[in-house]
Scaffold this active site. Sequence first.
Site, PDB file in Angstrom:
ATOM      1  N   HIS A   1      -7.820 -15.397  -9.424  1.00 30.25           N
ATOM      2  CA  HIS A   1      -7.356 -16.737  -9.026  1.00 30.25           C
ATOM      3  C   HIS A   1      -6.504 -16.712  -7.745  1.00 30.25           C
ATOM      4  O   HIS A   1      -6.882 -17.236  -6.722  1.00 30.25           O
ATOM      5  CB  HIS A   1      -6.497 -17.354 -10.139  1.00 30.25           C
ATOM      6  CG  HIS A   1      -7.145 -17.402 -11.472  1.00 30.25           C
ATOM      7  ND1 HIS A   1      -8.156 -18.292 -11.802  1.00 30.25           N
ATOM      8  CD2 HIS A   1      -6.920 -16.679 -12.602  1.00 30.25           C
ATOM      9  CE1 HIS A   1      -8.518 -18.107 -13.064  1.00 30.25           C
ATOM     10  NE2 HIS A   1      -7.787 -17.135 -13.563  1.00 30.25           N
TER      11      HIS A   1
HETATM   12  O1  RIB Z   1      -4.778 -20.505 -14.299  1.00 27.86           O
HETATM   13  C1  RIB Z   1      -4.626 -19.376 -13.486  1.00 27.86           C
HETATM   14  C2  RIB Z   1      -3.252 -19.289 -12.931  1.00 27.86           C
HETATM   15  O2  RIB Z   1      -2.310 -19.170 -13.993  1.00 27.86           O
HETATM   16  C3  RIB Z   1      -3.033 -18.043 -12.049  1.00 27.86           C
HETATM   17  O3  RIB Z   1      -2.080 -18.330 -11.058  1.00 27.86           O
HETATM   18  C4  RIB Z   1      -2.474 -17.037 -13.009  1.00 27.86           C
HETATM   19  O4  RIB Z   1      -1.635 -16.073 -12.361  1.00 27.86           O
HETATM   20  C5  RIB Z   1      -1.620 -17.917 -13.888  1.00 27.86           C
HETATM   21  O5  RIB Z   1      -0.384 -18.122 -13.222  1.00 27.86           O
END
Ligand code: RIB
Length: 313
Positions: free
Chosen positions: A243
């Site tokens: 992500h």
């Molecule tokens: O949903 C994904 C996000 O939530 C990413 O930033 C992961 O690190 C968590 O913080």
Amino acid sequence: MTTPRKIIIDTDPGQDDAVALLLAFASPELEVLGVTSVAGNVPLPLTSRNALIVCELAGRSDAKVYAGCDAPLERKLVTAEHVHGKTGLDGPQLPDPKMALQDQHAVDFIIDTLRAEPAGTVTLCPLGPLTNIATAFRRAPDIVDRVQEVVLMGGAYFQVGNITPAAEFNIYVDPQAAEIVFASGVPLVVMGLDITHQALTTRPRVDAFRAMGTEPGRMVAEWTNFFERFDKEKYGSEGAPLHDPCVIAYLLEPDLFTGRHINVTIETQSELTMGMTVADWWRVTDRAPNAMFMGGVDADGFFTLLTDRIGRL
Ligand code: RIB
Ligand code: CA
């Protein structure tokens, strides 16, 4: 070479946050003015500690890390140990950090930096819940117009939710903070699950990190091995979505991504859909566009960039 782009990375490490930090430190196009930690994946003491560990792993013990808010604006903190493990960086054994946190609170650092730097020259890169950013905007409304851009990881439209059926984790943890940021008028780029779920750590991609024969490469391989078990089980996917590095990759190679400038409004009333990013992807309302919402990514190009840069550390 042009002047490096000045950024502040606001983060809740988290294995994917850690990879994003390594990518930023490995990229001379970026000048990391500071790293600010926020409660999210794990409580604040751990996200702060993890940020220090990753800075040292990147060879950047000179970096400045500021601890921020330890709880959302209104709601009780929800964490994600089930994804990231108890420490938030489970996977490899990690040394205790030697470098210390800065004394200044993260929110004061964000406000002071935006006031001190020329207007329009600092980009905020939130990788976790938006509590620090919203608190800074609320405490010092004058800084909103001084922000060059907010490029954040959060939200989703077609992929809907990963922590509830309706909401993505970063937005869900602090929907009131997200509402403040999304309604602030700040230039906003949203890297949501719609694209991060296309950037999967498949076996050949993870092997490429391990094959580097470097400590950062080994760490990234071991973090993704740990982190991916959750997504593979839940989605039956070929790997984990990386992500947060999508935010940094966008700063480096924006053409890897495609999206639409649309309205995105945050659900803050209904518990059922709390934290949902209601993205008007099909422009069916007359709500004013407030975000560049990403829908596509060149996943191979993303991993080529990531592997090249991490390989430099
Ligand atoms: O949903 C994904 C996000 O939530 C990413 O930033 C992961 O690190 C968590 O913080
Ligand atoms: Ca994160």
